[in-house]
Design a protein around this motif. Structure first.
Motif, PDB file in Angstrom:
ATOM      1  N   LEU A 190      11.765  -0.507   4.155  1.00 55.04           N
ATOM      2  CA  LEU A 190      11.086  -0.547   5.684  1.00 55.04           C
ATOM      3  C   LEU A 190      11.821  -2.696   5.515  1.00 55.04           C
ATOM      4  CD1 LEU A 190       7.900   0.762   5.573  1.00 55.04           C
ATOM      5  CD2 LEU A 190       9.660   1.314   7.130  1.00 55.04           C
ATOM      6  N   ALA A 191      11.371  -3.268   4.585  1.00 55.05           N
ATOM      7  CA  ALA A 191      11.599  -4.711   4.239  1.00 55.05           C
ATOM      8  C   ALA A 191      13.125  -5.672   4.954  1.00 55.05           C
ATOM      9  CB  ALA A 191      11.300  -5.215   2.698  1.00 55.05           C
ATOM     10  N   LEU A 192      14.308  -4.370   4.580  1.00 56.16           N
ATOM     11  CA  LEU A 192      15.215  -4.321   5.247  1.00 56.16           C
ATOM     12  C   LEU A 192      15.244  -4.053   6.899  1.00 56.16           C
ATOM     13  CD1 LEU A 192      17.538  -3.402   1.790  1.00 56.16           C
ATOM     14  CD2 LEU A 192      17.184  -5.393   3.216  1.00 56.16           C
ATOM     15  N   VAL A 193      14.761  -2.656   6.717  1.00 59.06           N
ATOM     16  CA  VAL A 193      14.863  -2.814   8.377  1.00 59.06           C
ATOM     17  C   VAL A 193      13.720  -4.324   9.103  1.00 59.06           C
ATOM     18  CG1 VAL A 193      13.258  -1.152  10.051  1.00 59.06           C
ATOM     19  CG2 VAL A 193      14.722  -0.591   7.928  1.00 59.06           C
ATOM     20  N   ALA A 194      13.053  -4.533   8.455  1.00 61.46           N
ATOM     21  CA  ALA A 194      11.945  -5.345   9.084  1.00 61.46           C
ATOM     22  C   ALA A 194      13.044  -6.930   9.049  1.00 61.46           C
ATOM     23  CB  ALA A 194      10.409  -5.723   8.656  1.00 61.46           C
ATOM     24  N   LEU A 195      13.608  -7.139   8.177  1.00 60.01           N
ATOM     25  CA  LEU A 195      14.244  -8.392   8.104  1.00 60.01           C
ATOM     26  C   LEU A 195      15.874  -8.323   9.073  1.00 60.01           C
ATOM     27  CD1 LEU A 195      15.451 -11.019   7.207  1.00 60.01           C
ATOM     28  CD2 LEU A 195      16.506  -9.526   4.793  1.00 60.01           C
TER      29      LEU A 195
ATOM     30  N   ARG B 216      11.270   5.163  -9.379  1.00 55.75           N
ATOM     31  CA  ARG B 216      12.453   4.641 -10.268  1.00 55.75           C
ATOM     32  C   ARG B 216      12.184   3.643  -9.780  1.00 55.75           C
ATOM     33  NH1 ARG B 216      17.647   6.656  -7.036  1.00 55.75           N
ATOM     34  NH2 ARG B 216      17.186   5.425  -4.933  1.00 55.75           N
ATOM     35  N   LEU B 217      10.694   3.023  -8.948  1.00 54.87           N
ATOM     36  CA  LEU B 217      11.103   1.298  -9.357  1.00 54.87           C
ATOM     37  C   LEU B 217       8.755   1.415  -8.753  1.00 54.87           C
ATOM     38  CD1 LEU B 217      11.711  -1.733  -7.823  1.00 54.87           C
ATOM     39  CD2 LEU B 217      11.035  -0.494  -5.522  1.00 54.87           C
ATOM     40  N   PHE B 218       8.771   0.104  -9.656  1.00 56.79           N
ATOM     41  CA  PHE B 218       7.568   0.655 -10.307  1.00 56.79           C
ATOM     42  C   PHE B 218       7.009  -0.940  -9.859  1.00 56.79           C
ATOM     43  CE2 PHE B 218       9.519   3.864 -11.893  1.00 56.79           C
ATOM     44  CZ  PHE B 218       8.594   4.813 -11.747  1.00 56.79           C
ATOM     45  N   ARG B 219       5.618  -1.081  -9.153  1.00 62.47           N
ATOM     46  CA  ARG B 219       4.839  -2.974  -9.069  1.00 62.47           C
ATOM     47  C   ARG B 219       4.025  -2.601  -9.901  1.00 62.47           C
ATOM     48  NH1 ARG B 219       3.495  -0.637  -4.234  1.00 62.47           N
ATOM     49  NH2 ARG B 219       4.473  -1.455  -2.630  1.00 62.47           N
ATOM     50  N   LEU B 220       4.214  -4.347 -11.245  1.00 65.82           N
ATOM     51  CA  LEU B 220       3.363  -4.239 -12.233  1.00 65.82           C
ATOM     52  C   LEU B 220       2.697  -5.479 -11.643  1.00 65.82           C
ATOM     53  CD1 LEU B 220       5.343  -2.588 -13.453  1.00 65.82           C
ATOM     54  CD2 LEU B 220       4.827  -3.578 -16.094  1.00 65.82           C
TER      55      LEU B 220
ATOM     56  N   LYS C 297       1.120  -1.079   0.123  1.00 68.53           N
ATOM     57  CA  LYS C 297       0.010  -0.023  -0.102  1.00 68.53           C
ATOM     58  C   LYS C 297       1.228   1.154   0.182  1.00 68.53           C
ATOM     59  CE  LYS C 297      -4.153  -1.519   2.926  1.00 68.53           C
ATOM     60  NZ  LYS C 297      -5.205  -1.768   1.478  1.00 68.53           N
ATOM     61  N   ILE C 298       2.608   1.037   0.116  1.00 64.36           N
ATOM     62  CA  ILE C 298       3.073   2.707   0.378  1.00 64.36           C
ATOM     63  C   ILE C 298       3.838   2.484  -1.151  1.00 64.36           C
ATOM     64  CG2 ILE C 298       3.043   2.532   2.185  1.00 64.36           C
ATOM     65  CD1 ILE C 298       5.283   1.621   2.976  1.00 64.36           C
ATOM     66  N   ASP C 299       4.380   3.183  -0.948  1.00 60.13           N
ATOM     67  CA  ASP C 299       5.602   3.475  -2.097  1.00 60.13           C
ATOM     68  C   ASP C 299       6.844   2.164  -2.694  1.00 60.13           C
ATOM     69  OD1 ASP C 299       7.246   4.920  -4.667  1.00 60.13           O
ATOM     70  OD2 ASP C 299       8.931   4.469  -3.141  1.00 60.13           O
ATOM     71  N   PRO C 300       6.582   1.489  -3.608  1.00 57.47           N
ATOM     72  CA  PRO C 300       7.834   0.599  -3.947  1.00 57.47           C
ATOM     73  C   PRO C 300       9.035   0.580  -3.061  1.00 57.47           C
ATOM     74  CG  PRO C 300       6.138   0.808  -5.247  1.00 57.47           C
ATOM     75  CD  PRO C 300       6.296   1.711  -4.740  1.00 57.47           C
ATOM     76  N   GLU C 301       9.453   1.841  -3.305  1.00 54.11           N
ATOM     77  CA  GLU C 301      11.015   1.955  -2.909  1.00 54.11           C
ATOM     78  C   GLU C 301      11.104   2.343  -1.268  1.00 54.11           C
ATOM     79  OE1 GLU C 301      15.405   4.187  -3.722  1.00 54.11           O
ATOM     80  OE2 GLU C 301      13.601   4.711  -4.696  1.00 54.11           O
ATOM     81  N   LYS C 302       9.901   2.756  -0.562  1.00 47.53           N
ATOM     82  CA  LYS C 302       9.622   3.148   0.306  1.00 47.53           C
ATOM     83  C   LYS C 302       9.116   1.630   1.346  1.00 47.53           C
ATOM     84  CE  LYS C 302       8.290   7.556   1.174  1.00 47.53           C
ATOM     85  NZ  LYS C 302       7.461   9.101   1.308  1.00 47.53           N
ATOM     86  N   ALA C 303       8.648   0.676   0.596  1.00 43.27           N
ATOM     87  CA  ALA C 303       8.516  -0.416   1.402  1.00 43.27           C
ATOM     88  C   ALA C 303       9.681  -1.938   1.046  1.00 43.27           C
ATOM     89  CB  ALA C 303       7.072  -0.972   0.658  1.00 43.27           C
ATOM     90  N   HIS C 304      10.477  -1.154  -0.225  1.00 47.19           N
ATOM     91  CA  HIS C 304      12.128  -2.000   0.135  1.00 47.19           C
ATOM     92  C   HIS C 304      12.733  -1.627   1.200  1.00 47.19           C
ATOM     93  CE1 HIS C 304      15.625  -2.874  -2.695  1.00 47.19           C
ATOM     94  NE2 HIS C 304      15.564  -3.971  -1.618  1.00 47.19           N
TER      95      HIS C 304
END
Length: 357
Positions: free
Chosen positions: A23-28, A98-102, A14-21
């Motif tokens: 956050l995923a690293l932070v969570a990891l 510069r990052l887009f979900r399709l 639900k959030i910007d793809p690069e920010k989500a990326h």
């Protein structure tokens, strides 16, 4: 996939793809992701370019650009992990977004442009991730890149290897990213031979033997594939990663399909597997291959292996299926190999190549 992972993915999408990326690293790193440890069996254990791997499912470069989560990724079920790309100097990369979900296509388009903190910072993290005694349980490699404004991009690859090579198990020469202008020009046979010679010369100064891999584009015609094969055989490299992202947009449905950049995910599977099979048909046992591009299931991984890959990599599918995808694919691959009567991964390599030629 656990309920927690399902909820996490739902929030991230639900959030910007690069920010989500990010956050995923932070969570990891914070321990909020499943870490089953190396997934293995006598059937899954394999050797690639002299490296022993608990299973043949690897993480492709790009997920952990700055080598921030190596300990966690090494316990997440992958058989090997590749971080980077690293360039000599830090660089911001291309403008955002510069990052887009399709989503409709289960694909991703990126035009990052080798954004990273540079080889100094990345080398420090790679060094810190090394065990005090013995080898890593899961091989860790580094994707080598060149600065966008470099006067000598070919030399940049060697510089990064010289600086980081003592702390990695393998290194990849990445001349196939579509997001650095004219980088793919280095895939021409003469330029590529010279570049690889410089990298291999730099390897001589390291404290251990580091397999050197070459990552190629999927947008190659048969003549170009044959030229790459000849370079692979004569240069002395240890393997080829087949393939990077594509510039093709054939058959896409998502609204973001016209965004500039490299396309990865499910639509890349067929194109990359055809290149893999063609290259495997030429190289046979001379140079081993890593199959990457659109892998999202055990059957996809098995298909890549039967098309000629000794091991495989994935990344984009985790956007839709989470980090738990790696152990799931490894375990499913074990079942597929068993069902077809294979005792090892190596026995299946190339067994279905002809279907892709």
């Amino acid at each position: 996939m656990s309920l927690a992972e399902q909820l996490g993915l739902k929030v991230l999408r639900k959030i910007d793809p690069e920010k989500a990326h990010s956050l995923a690293l932070v969570a990891l790193r914070a321990g909020l992701a499943p870490l089953p440890g190396p997934v293995t069996s006598p059937r899954l254990k394999t050797t690639f370019a002299g490296l022993e791997m608990p299973n043949p499912i690897g993480l492709a470069a790009g997920f952990d650009k700055n080598a921030e989560a190596i300990p966690q990724l090494s316990r997440s079920g992958f058989g090997f992990v590749e971080v980077g790309a690293a360039t000599p100097r830090p660089q911001a990369g291309n403008d955002k977004p510069r990052l887009f979900r399709l989503t409709e296509d289960r694909a991703v388009i990126n035009r990052f442009g080798f954004n990273n903190e540079g080889m100094e910072a990345i080398a420090a993290r790679l060094k810190a991730s090394m065990p005090s005694t013995g080898a890593r349980a899961v091989p860790v490699g580094l994707n080598l890149g060149a600065n966008k404004d470099s006067d000598d991009r070919a030399t940049d690859f060697a510089r990064v290897l010289e600086h980081c090579g003592n702390y990695v198990d393998f290194a990849t020469v990445n001349v196939s990213s579509p997001n650095t202008e004219r980088l793919r020009d280095l895939q021409g046979p003469e330029a590529l031979q010279a570049l690889l010679a410089g990298v291999l010369d730099a390897r001589k100064g390291l404290d251990h033997a580091v397999p050197i891999l070459l990552k190629i584009a999927p947008d190659l015609d048969p003549t170009e594939i044959a030229e790459i094969a000849e370079v692979a055989k004569t240069s002395g490299i240890d393997g080829v990663i087949t393939t990077n992202t594509t510039l093709s947009r054939d058959g896409l449905k998502s609204a973001e399909k016209s965004e500039m950049g490299g396309l990865s995910g499910a639509p890349l599977f067929e194109k990359s597997t055809k290149v893999l099979a063609q290259l495997s048909n030429i190289l046979r046992d001379d140079v081993p291959l890593i199959g990457v591009g659109g892998v999202s299931s055990a059957l996809d991984a098995y298909t890549k292996i039967r098309a000629g890959a000794s091991v495989v990599q994935l990344y984009s599918a985790m956007v839709y299926s989470g980090l738990s995808l790696a152990p799931k694919i490894a375990q499913g691959l074990d079942d597929l190999l068993k069902a077809d009567g294979y005792d090892t991964v190596a026995e299946a390599v190339g067994s279905g190549r002809d279907a892709w030629l």
